[in-house]
Write a protein that holds these residues in place. Sequence first.
Motif, PDB file in Angstrom:
ATOM      1  N   VAL A 186     -23.720   0.291  12.394  1.00 47.02           N
ATOM      2  CA  VAL A 186     -23.448  -0.965  13.076  1.00 47.02           C
ATOM      3  C   VAL A 186     -24.738  -1.745  13.296  1.00 47.02           C
ATOM      4  N   ASP A 187     -24.693  -3.043  12.977  1.00 47.87           N
ATOM      5  CA  ASP A 187     -25.784  -3.962  13.265  1.00 47.87           C
ATOM      6  C   ASP A 187     -25.146  -5.249  13.774  1.00 47.87           C
ATOM      7  N   GLY A 188     -24.972  -5.331  15.076  1.00 45.40           N
ATOM      8  CA  GLY A 188     -24.307  -6.492  15.663  1.00 45.40           C
ATOM      9  C   GLY A 188     -22.863  -6.557  15.221  1.00 45.40           C
ATOM     10  N   GLU A 189     -22.500  -7.667  14.554  1.00 47.49           N
ATOM     11  CA  GLU A 189     -21.125  -7.835  14.085  1.00 47.49           C
ATOM     12  C   GLU A 189     -20.965  -7.484  12.606  1.00 47.49           C
ATOM     13  N   HIS A 190     -21.943  -6.747  12.075  1.00 46.64           N
ATOM     14  CA  HIS A 190     -21.868  -6.261  10.700  1.00 46.64           C
ATOM     15  C   HIS A 190     -21.809  -4.739  10.736  1.00 46.64           C
ATOM     16  N   VAL A 191     -20.868  -4.189   9.975  1.00 47.40           N
ATOM     17  CA  VAL A 191     -20.648  -2.747   9.978  1.00 47.40           C
ATOM     18  C   VAL A 191     -20.544  -2.263   8.529  1.00 47.40           C
ATOM     19  N   ALA A 192     -21.237  -1.182   8.217  1.00 46.19           N
ATOM     20  CA  ALA A 192     -21.084  -0.523   6.919  1.00 46.19           C
ATOM     21  C   ALA A 192     -20.398   0.813   7.181  1.00 46.19           C
ATOM     22  N   VAL A 193     -19.348   1.077   6.441  1.00 50.20           N
ATOM     23  CA  VAL A 193     -18.568   2.292   6.612  1.00 50.20           C
ATOM     24  C   VAL A 193     -18.587   3.081   5.307  1.00 50.20           C
ATOM     25  N   GLU A 194     -19.013   4.338   5.398  1.00 45.54           N
ATOM     26  CA  GLU A 194     -18.899   5.262   4.278  1.00 45.54           C
ATOM     27  C   GLU A 194     -17.699   6.145   4.587  1.00 45.54           C
ATOM     28  N   ALA A 195     -16.753   6.219   3.651  1.00 46.56           N
ATOM     29  CA  ALA A 195     -15.527   6.961   3.923  1.00 46.56           C
ATOM     30  C   ALA A 195     -14.957   7.546   2.636  1.00 46.56           C
ATOM     31  N   ALA A 196     -14.093   8.527   2.814  1.00 47.15           N
ATOM     32  CA  ALA A 196     -13.324   9.098   1.709  1.00 47.15           C
ATOM     33  C   ALA A 196     -11.853   8.961   2.070  1.00 47.15           C
ATOM     34  N   MET A 197     -11.058   8.594   1.077  1.00 44.16           N
ATOM     35  CA  MET A 197      -9.618   8.493   1.302  1.00 44.16           C
ATOM     36  C   MET A 197      -8.910   9.479   0.383  1.00 44.16           C
ATOM     37  N   PHE A 251       0.818  -1.217   0.000  1.00 41.22           N
ATOM     38  CA  PHE A 251       0.000   0.000   0.000  1.00 41.22           C
ATOM     39  C   PHE A 251       0.855   1.272   0.000  1.00 41.22           C
ATOM     40  N   PRO A 252       1.890   1.390   0.862  1.00 46.54           N
ATOM     41  CA  PRO A 252       2.690   2.621   0.869  1.00 46.54           C
ATOM     42  C   PRO A 252       3.552   2.811  -0.386  1.00 46.54           C
ATOM     43  N   ARG A 253       3.717   1.778  -1.199  1.00 45.51           N
ATOM     44  CA  ARG A 253       4.450   1.941  -2.465  1.00 45.51           C
ATOM     45  C   ARG A 253       3.638   2.793  -3.444  1.00 45.51           C
ATOM     46  N   LEU A 254       2.306   2.775  -3.331  1.00 48.67           N
ATOM     47  CA  LEU A 254       1.451   3.571  -4.210  1.00 48.67           C
ATOM     48  C   LEU A 254       0.961   4.833  -3.506  1.00 48.67           C
ATOM     49  N   TYR A 255       0.424   4.661  -2.312  1.00 48.13           N
ATOM     50  CA  TYR A 255      -0.091   5.793  -1.523  1.00 48.13           C
ATOM     51  C   TYR A 255       1.043   6.222  -0.598  1.00 48.13           C
ATOM     52  N   ALA A 256       1.918   7.079  -1.132  1.00 51.11           N
ATOM     53  CA  ALA A 256       3.219   7.340  -0.527  1.00 51.11           C
ATOM     54  C   ALA A 256       3.175   8.174   0.752  1.00 51.11           C
ATOM     55  N   ARG A 257       2.222   9.133   0.827  1.00 51.70           N
ATOM     56  CA  ARG A 257       2.191   9.987   2.024  1.00 51.70           C
ATOM     57  C   ARG A 257       0.835  10.679   2.128  1.00 51.70           C
ATOM     58  N   ASP A 258       0.648  11.324   3.250  1.00 52.69           N
ATOM     59  CA  ASP A 258      -0.565  12.109   3.517  1.00 52.69           C
ATOM     60  C   ASP A 258      -1.842  11.284   3.408  1.00 52.69           C
ATOM     61  N   VAL A 259      -1.780  10.012   3.736  1.00 52.67           N
ATOM     62  CA  VAL A 259      -2.977   9.164   3.674  1.00 52.67           C
ATOM     63  C   VAL A 259      -3.927   9.587   4.790  1.00 52.67           C
ATOM     64  N   ALA A 260      -5.157   9.902   4.402  1.00 52.20           N
ATOM     65  CA  ALA A 260      -6.173  10.295   5.383  1.00 52.20           C
ATOM     66  C   ALA A 260      -7.498   9.654   5.001  1.00 52.20           C
ATOM     67  N   VAL A 261      -8.176   9.131   6.003  1.00 50.55           N
ATOM     68  CA  VAL A 261      -9.501   8.557   5.816  1.00 50.55           C
ATOM     69  C   VAL A 261     -10.479   9.394   6.619  1.00 50.55           C
ATOM     70  N   THR A 262     -11.497   9.906   5.934  1.00 44.28           N
ATOM     71  CA  THR A 262     -12.541  10.691   6.580  1.00 44.28           C
ATOM     72  C   THR A 262     -13.819   9.855   6.599  1.00 44.28           C
ATOM     73  N   PHE A 263     -14.318   9.609   7.783  1.00 45.98           N
ATOM     74  CA  PHE A 263     -15.535   8.812   7.926  1.00 45.98           C
ATOM     75  C   PHE A 263     -16.760   9.684   7.729  1.00 45.98           C
ATOM     76  N   ARG A 264     -17.645   9.236   6.878  1.00 45.62           N
ATOM     77  CA  ARG A 264     -18.911   9.934   6.652  1.00 45.62           C
ATOM     78  C   ARG A 264     -20.039   9.242   7.394  1.00 45.62           C
ATOM     79  N   GLY A 265     -19.857   7.972   7.670  1.00 42.75           N
ATOM     80  CA  GLY A 265     -20.869   7.230   8.408  1.00 42.75           C
ATOM     81  C   GLY A 265     -20.354   5.860   8.782  1.00 42.75           C
ATOM     82  N   VAL A 266     -20.693   5.438   9.991  1.00 47.73           N
ATOM     83  CA  VAL A 266     -20.388   4.092  10.461  1.00 47.73           C
ATOM     84  C   VAL A 266     -21.708   3.538  10.987  1.00 47.73           C
TER      85      VAL A 266
END
Length: 138
Positions: free
Chosen positions: A80-91, A63-78
């Motif tokens: 949760v339903d028990g052990e199932h999770v849907a995550v909306e995010a921007a990278m 992963f760091p060979r392509l995404y070399a620096r400044d990697v940031a993940v912004t969560f738009r929504g998490v």
Amino acid sequence: MSPNIIQNAFQALAGNDPDRISAVLTEDAEWLSPPGNATAVALGGINHMVGREAIVRFFAQDFPRLYARDVAVTFRGVHVDGEHVAVEAAMTATLANGNHYSNDYCFVIELRDGLIHRVREYVDTARGLRMVFGEVPR
């Protein structure tokens, strides 16, 4: 299950630290990405990783060979339903070639015993290919 567990797991993945990544995955974890996604094409990898070792190696080394620096993940929504999770995010990140990367993702995550067991990743593959390669490779 607290959404913080998922946010902490994504911080571990983005941090490229093998020990932190390993600590959030089951031994038999799987990560499924869309076929032909920019990351797999650029790194000559596969879109379905099986096992903690394969996923750790990908996020710590490949992963760091392509995404070399400044990697940031912004969560738009998490969601949760028990052990199932849907995550909306921007990278966002700076690619190894100096280009800016920005894409939206949806992750459907299955947990087992509080650890990530399976991730199904959804992303705009054409947009990713344009950012990585300048145009969609044929």
